[in-house]
Design an enzyme around this catalytic site. Structure first.
Site, PDB file in Angstrom:
ATOM      1  N   HIS A 104      40.968 -65.035 -73.570  1.00 48.49           N
ATOM      2  CA  HIS A 104      41.454 -66.422 -73.659  1.00 48.49           C
ATOM      3  C   HIS A 104      40.600 -67.376 -74.478  1.00 48.49           C
ATOM      4  O   HIS A 104      39.901 -68.233 -73.973  1.00 48.49           O
ATOM      5  CB  HIS A 104      41.816 -66.997 -72.306  1.00 48.49           C
ATOM      6  N   HIS A 116      46.608 -70.910 -59.701  1.00 47.62           N
ATOM      7  CA  HIS A 116      45.748 -71.427 -60.781  1.00 47.62           C
ATOM      8  C   HIS A 116      46.606 -71.443 -62.043  1.00 47.62           C
ATOM      9  O   HIS A 116      47.356 -70.500 -62.285  1.00 47.62           O
ATOM     10  CB  HIS A 116      44.549 -70.477 -60.902  1.00 47.62           C
ATOM     11  N   GLU A 137      45.759 -71.459 -65.294  1.00 44.51           N
ATOM     12  CA  GLU A 137      45.359 -70.859 -66.561  1.00 44.51           C
ATOM     13  C   GLU A 137      46.380 -69.776 -66.917  1.00 44.51           C
ATOM     14  O   GLU A 137      46.896 -69.068 -66.048  1.00 44.51           O
ATOM     15  CB  GLU A 137      43.927 -70.299 -66.465  1.00 44.51           C
ATOM     16  N   ASP A 177      46.711 -66.884 -68.184  1.00 42.32           N
ATOM     17  CA  ASP A 177      46.701 -65.455 -67.865  1.00 42.32           C
ATOM     18  C   ASP A 177      47.346 -65.196 -66.502  1.00 42.32           C
ATOM     19  O   ASP A 177      47.749 -64.074 -66.211  1.00 42.32           O
ATOM     20  CB  ASP A 177      45.279 -64.870 -67.921  1.00 42.32           C
ATOM     21  N   HIS A 220      37.668 -71.239 -60.537  1.00 43.18           N
ATOM     22  CA  HIS A 220      36.736 -71.930 -61.400  1.00 43.18           C
ATOM     23  C   HIS A 220      37.325 -73.159 -62.075  1.00 43.18           C
ATOM     24  O   HIS A 220      36.674 -73.760 -62.945  1.00 43.18           O
ATOM     25  CB  HIS A 220      36.213 -70.950 -62.475  1.00 43.18           C
ATOM     26  N   ASP A 279      41.006 -65.892 -59.488  1.00 44.67           N
ATOM     27  CA  ASP A 279      39.912 -65.416 -60.338  1.00 44.67           C
ATOM     28  C   ASP A 279      38.660 -65.008 -59.544  1.00 44.67           C
ATOM     29  O   ASP A 279      37.898 -64.133 -59.994  1.00 44.67           O
ATOM     30  CB  ASP A 279      39.502 -66.508 -61.331  1.00 44.67           C
ATOM     31  N   TYR A 308      31.396 -61.142 -65.067  1.00 42.88           N
ATOM     32  CA  TYR A 308      32.398 -62.174 -64.762  1.00 42.88           C
ATOM     33  C   TYR A 308      31.723 -63.369 -64.092  1.00 42.88           C
ATOM     34  O   TYR A 308      31.944 -64.522 -64.467  1.00 42.88           O
ATOM     35  CB  TYR A 308      33.443 -61.550 -63.837  1.00 42.88           C
ATOM     36  N   HIS A 368      42.208 -60.327 -61.307  1.00 37.15           N
ATOM     37  CA  HIS A 368      41.774 -59.422 -62.378  1.00 37.15           C
ATOM     38  C   HIS A 368      41.043 -58.237 -61.749  1.00 37.15           C
ATOM     39  O   HIS A 368      40.228 -58.416 -60.834  1.00 37.15           O
ATOM     40  CB  HIS A 368      40.769 -60.096 -63.319  1.00 37.15           C
TER      41      HIS A 368
HETATM   42 FE1  FEO Z   1      40.973 -68.803 -64.936  1.00 35.26          FE
HETATM   43 FE2  FEO Z   1      41.927 -65.536 -65.020  1.00 35.26          FE
HETATM   44  O1  FEO Z   1      42.006 -67.337 -65.441  1.00 35.26           O
END
Ligand code: FEO
Length: 396
Positions: free
Chosen positions: A23, A79, A81, A83, A145, A164, A192, A225
């Site tokens: 990203h 969240h 974001e 992804d 985050h 995340d 990470y 993830h």
């Molecule tokens: Fe904060 Fe996996 O996106």
């Protein structure tokens, strides 16, 4: 392949084997990643998160293997974001009756991304939604985050879905922590944490305390993830507590670039001095080093030494990005030192020291400059600088 985690709870995400830069801001993902979405089939049906937009058709196909997507009652967007939310517009085409459940800040971010008149429900910590035999419990997790980040917990199955948090960019053919190489798993989990979560370490400690105080039984932690923690799932929570305290190991990393090998010779002499004191040190030549891997090494080490020759009254360009990363990541409990060779003006060491001090990294030696190529005297001074840093590490 769709996988059942628990009776009626399915992983319906996708594994992205090919991604190598994540990203936009180029987080390197040498082992690929996955976008984990979870489908819960109870009297009502809930989808927890979606996947990155290029994989939206695969997500719908995965859901179709279990139910007709039109039956989805709730889409939880933990969240915004992309992804995790990128497929929302596509999913909502197939699930038009679904309510989109978001945190209070998530309402702002999800609406801001998609500008759709979906039926939203904003929730806060402790709110519950019954889906039949089980309930979804929500825990806001701002700055884990993003300000909108939220955890969803599924009762009866005792599954925490923290988006995340506790994740890793790690593509595998397996889904569970007890099925994969532990060294690889923890390398990715630490990378990470170091690259994404370090600045929020104090908040992470507080959030974990809050989570533990809720006394929710946790049989599985299913992040968005990488693999799902099912064997001793709290092991990653304990690791986060350890990492969030930022107590580095007694070691040093030496980052450097060089034009005509002078700064390289200095770096190697400094490393030799550190080793003389029995302290391990790694030399990282920045033009061929992955920045995110370097950050992970810095996270682990007590001391960071940065070396650059002077170019145009400044630093070599490979050194500046990592110094800027250090500013943003706000590492704690580090010490540092600067060195570099020069031909004419020699500002690099002072500039590096200013960067380190701005990052609250305590500079423990004088700046170490060598004019032209370092000779015996300068190299002896480098070894002495290394020994001083090593002693400061041992004394800390
Ligand atoms: Fe904060 Fe996996 O996106």
């Amino acid at each position: 392949m769709v996988t059942e985690l628990s009776k009626g709870v399915y992983w319906v995400g996708v594994v992205d084997w090919g991604i190598r830069h994540f990203h936009g801001y180029e987080l390197s993902t040498h082992r690929g990643s996955s976008y984990n979405a979870y489908l819960i089939v109870d009297e009502k049906i809930a989808l927890i998160d979606s996947v990155w937009t290029p994989f939206q058709e695969q997500l719908i196909e995965n859901i179709r293997q279990i139910i007709d997507p039109a039956k989805i009652d709730f889409v939880i967007a933990n969240h915004a974001e992309m992804d995790h939310s990128g497929s929302l517009p596509y999913v909502m085409q197939y699930a038009p009756k679904a309510t989109v459940v978001v945190s209070r800040r998530g309402r702002e971010s999800v609406e801001g991304h998609y500008h759709q008149p979906w039926n939203f429900k904003s929730v806060q910590t402790g709110d519950r939604i019954s889906i039949g035999k089980s309930e979804l419990v929500f825990i806001e997790a701002p700055m884990l985050h993003w300000p909108d980040s939220m955890f969803t917990y599924l009762t009866n199955h005792n599954i925490l879905m923290p988006n995340d948090a506790f994740g890793q960019h790690y593509a595998t053919v397996f889904h569970f922590n007890d099925e994969v190489n532990q060294e690889e798993l923890y390398e990715e989990a630490l990378k990470y944490y170091a690259n994404i979560l370090t600045p929020f370490s104090i908040l992470i400690l507080k959030k974990i305390e809050e989570l533990l105080s809720l006394k929710l039984p946790v049989d599985m932690i299913a992040p968005s993830h990488g693999i799902i923690w099912r064997k001793d799932p709290m092991q990653i929570v304990k690791k986060y507590q350890e990492w969030a305290k930022q107590t580095p190991e007694n070691s040093a990393v030496i980052l450097y670039d060089t034009m005509w090998e002078g700064t390289r010779k200095m770096a190697e002499a400094i490393a030799a001095g550190i080793a003389e004191e029995g302290v391990p040190a790694k030399l990282l030549y920045m033009p061929v080093s992955d920045r995110n891997d370097v950050i992970t090494e810095i996270f682990k080490a007590k001391a960071i030494l940065v070396g650059s020759p002077t170019l145009n009254n400044g630093l070599l360009p490979t050194i500046l990005p990592i110094l800027e990363d250090l500013r943003g990541l706000k590492f704690q409990n580090k010490i540092g030192a600067a060195f570099g060779s020069y031909g004419w003006s020699g500002e690099s060491v002072k500039i590096i020291q200013e960067h380190l001090e701005r990052c609250k990294i305590k500079v423990v030696t004088e700046g170490n400059l060598a004019k032209w190529q370092p000779g015996e005297e300068e190299l002896a001074r480098c070894r002495e600088q290394g020994r001083m840093v090593a002693k400061a590490i041992k004394a800390s």
